[in-house]
Each structure stands twice: as C-alpha cells, then as structure tokens.
Scaffold this active site. Structure first.
Site, PDB file in Angstrom:
ATOM      1  CD  GLU A 155      -6.250   7.767  10.884  1.00 58.97           C
ATOM      2  OE1 GLU A 155      -5.487   6.797  10.959  1.00 58.97           O
ATOM      3  OE2 GLU A 155      -6.581   8.288   9.794  1.00 58.97           O
TER       4      GLU A 155
ATOM      5  CE  LYS B  42      -3.121   2.670   2.977  1.00 49.92           C
ATOM      6  NZ  LYS B  42      -3.887   2.720   4.232  1.00 49.92           N
TER       7      LYS B  42
END
Length: 412
Positions: free
Chosen positions: A206, A148
C-alpha cells in the site's frame, strides 16, 4: 525511483554485503535505493506536521551542503502521533535494478545460509481476546460513534538461534515480486517494552503517498480476501471481494477521508468511481489509485504523508475517534507497526508506504503484525482468519509457515 529527481544519486554501487542492521533498503517498482553507512541518525516529533517538515528539510539541506550533492533520508513514522519518527541520512545512497540487487542478496544468503528454526509462538493478543475486541468495537457502531475501526494483533516468534536477516529479505524479494520492499534499522518503541535496536523489514502493498514535483499519487487498499492456489476458487474469491458490500463500504470510507484531506491541497484530484483488484503473494485487496496536482508544488512529501497518516485503512473513521479507542481495545502499543516507512530528498520529493506485511527482527525474535478493518457487518471469526492469512507473507519469508500453523492449530 518513481518519485523525485535522483539523477545525482550514483547509479552503480560497489556491491559488498548488505548489512540489515546498518544499511537501508527501499524498493519501488523495478528500482531500489540502497544505503551504505550512516552520516546522521536522529528522531523528530510528528505531532506538529509543519515542524516535522521544517526540521527534516533543514537536516537534508545541511547534508546536501556537506556532500555537495542531493541528500536523501530514510525514515519510519510510528502509528502513535505522540511518539517520534526515526530518520537516517546515509553516507552513500545508490539506485539499483531490483533484480540485480536480489541476485546479489541471494548469493550473499547462499554463502551464509542458516535455517530459521522456530522455538515458540506467543500472541500478544490471542484469538479469544481479538474476537472479543471485534465484538466490543461493534458496540461503538451500534451507538453511532464509529463507521470503521482497524484492529490488529502482534505475534512473537522465538527462534533457536539468531535470525538470518539477509535470508529473510532475500525470500521477501523472491516471493513477493510486487509491492514496496523495505529494510530499515530502527528501534521498536513500545510503552510496555524496552526500546531495543532491530530491523523493520517487510513488503507493503500500500502506497500512502508518492510526490514528484507537483504531482502526487496514492494507492489506498481496504477490503481483503486470501488468495487460493486453485484457479476456480481464486476467481470466485475475486468476484466475492468485488461484490462484497462490507468490503466496498470499508474501502469507500478510506477514499472519503483521503479526499477530504487531499482535496483542499490540490488544483486537480482524480479518484476513480470504482475500485480495482490488487493482488499480493497471499491476498487480494480492493484498490484505488489516486492522482493529484498540488496547488503548492513546494509542499514536501513528508508533510503530505504525515497529514494523511494514519488513514482509515490503518486506523478507522472518524480517524481521531477510532485512534482514541484502539489502544484500549488492543491492550498494547503498535510501535512502528501500521506507521509509514519511506524516503524523501532535499527537493521535497519522496515515497511513503504503510508499515504492514512486515516484521521486526531482533536477534532470536521476530515480532509480526497484522490488522483487519472492522465495520458493523464484520464477523469476529472471519476477521481473525484474515489476520492469520496476512501473516503468511512474513511466515513464508522466515520459512516457518508450516511450523507456525502446526504450533497454533488450536487457534484456527
């Protein structure tokens, strides 16, 4: 706040005007920390985590001795580990109810309300460039190098007159009731630009790390889909996100990395087997709440946060390898964007969130940031549209969402 022992921090503040260019704000849950005045402003290198923690602890201890009370530092840690974190130890810090502060800020904004008129939009990385970087990144997956990588873009919005920063912050609080609101005076360090003073402002969904005594909490997000005003479409999007193999894989990669870092530091670490769904004003995210008990409760929050940063949610996996590719692919430095912002005290407690859903405001200029996690199954066009959707948080706060999309309709 959620973390730490802030009983020594004044619970009431003589509410004068909030000055974004001088004062700090960090909102968590129903509480917010608001600063007045600057006792000390300094920078520290972040490449050596132990040295960072020791120097910050010494600064906080000195401040606590001088004021004979608990000391708190607000800070911003940049994305690049070769740059320096920026810290402010204020003269005064108060805890306030979020709704009380929002009301006072709204009243201040109403008294000096000036509309933000958009003059021009400039992508540091346009759509064609961004989509090409996605395709280039996917060749790294084909070679087996990466699992990723997170690619981002920055957009510069030029306005006809200086921005009403108080108004932007007031709109953020009104439009995004959840999340971690922040406003920190800082400098945007960029190898390709001058370091002019401005304000880093946003509402991050977050939580990277919260530490209270020996307990730690984290709430990584990875995997996203835009929200929709139609209830039936909204329900379908939630189902699509939760069932998406691409997004579930992207999320699992982040959790695996965090477990590898936090596991050795904890006597207990709980990571749920299945993610939940978390909503912001504009997006749905796959979300997992991590809880742990530290083996050594004396470890300061800044050290733990800096060890986690940057996570695969903001960088990639393997993190070091993704980190090496990002600057070349994006073609410009991120500065404070996708770094971490928060606070810590002289007891080692604190709270740090990732620098997303944000903007950097300087006079007539707002620089906005958005990123997307890229995996082998990513579609370049979809990833561009995801980054556009993520910009809406700040576009709404600036009250130029419609004007922006009119100016950029050829890129959609």
């Amino acid at each position: 706040m959620h973390a730490g022992h802030l009983s020594d921090v004044p619970q009431a503040l003589e509410l004068g005007e909030f000055r974004p260019e001088q004062d700090c704000l960090f909102v968590s849950g129903q509480n917010c920390l608001v600063s007045r005045g600057v006792a000390r402003r300094f920078t520290l290198p972040i490449s050596d985590t132990d040295n960072l923690a020791n120097q910050l602890q010494q600064a906080l201890n000195n401040a606590a001795q001088t004021s004979q009370s608990q000391a708190i530092a607000f800070g911003v840690v940049p994305f690049c580990k070769q740059q320096q974190a920026q810290f402010i130890i204020p003269e005064q810090v108060s805890t306030l109810d979020k709704h009380l502060f929002a009301q006072c800020l709204s009243a201040q904004h109403t008294c000096a309300q000036t509309p933000n008129r958009l003059q021009s939009v400039h992508y540091k990385q346009d759509r064609a460039h961004f989509e090409q970087t996605v395709r280039d990144a996917k060749t790294l997956f084909a070679d087996g190098e990466l699992d990723k990588i997170v690619l981002s873009k920055q957009v510069e919005l030029q306005f006809e007159q200086p921005l009403d920063q108080v108004g932007v912050l007031s709109q953020l609080l009104a439009q995004s009731p959840s999340g971690y609101h922040f406003s920190i005076p800082s400098q945007l360090h960029d190898a390709h630009a001058q370091c002019d003073a401005g304000v880093l402002m946003g509402v991050s969904p977050e939580l990277l790390l919260r530490k209270s005594d020996g307990q730690i909490f984290s709430n990584p997000l990875a995997g996203s889909i835009p929200r929709d005003p139609c209830p039936s479409v909204e329900a379908q999007r939630r189902s699509t996100l939760f069932a998406s193999k691409k997004d579930r894989y992207e999320h699992a990669v982040v959790l695996q990395d965090m477990a590898q870092i936090l596991g050795p530091l904890c006597s207990k670490l709980h990571i749920p087997e299945q993610p939940d769904l978390l909503s912001t004003a504009t997006m749905w995210h796959l979300s997992t709440v991590i809880e742990g008990t530290l083996t050594d409760p004396r470890q300061p929050a800044i050290a733990l946060a800096n060890r986690l940063h940057p996570t695969p949610a903001l960088c990639g996996k393997p993190t070091e390898l993704a980190y090496q590719h990002i600057d070349a692919l994006e073609g410009h430095g991120r500065g404070l964007f996708s770094g971490i912002v928060g606070w810590c005290d002289n007891q080692g407690n604190g709270e740090w969130v990732v620098v997303i859903r944000c903007g950097y405001l300087q006079a007539n200029l707002a620089t906005l940031f958005a990123g997307a996690g890229i995996v082998a199954a990513s579609d370049p066009s979809s990833e561009w549209l995801e980054t556009e959707a993520k910009l809406n948080t700040m576009l709404n706060a600036l009250d130029v969402r419609h004007a922006y999309h009119l100016a950029t309709k050829h890129t959609l």
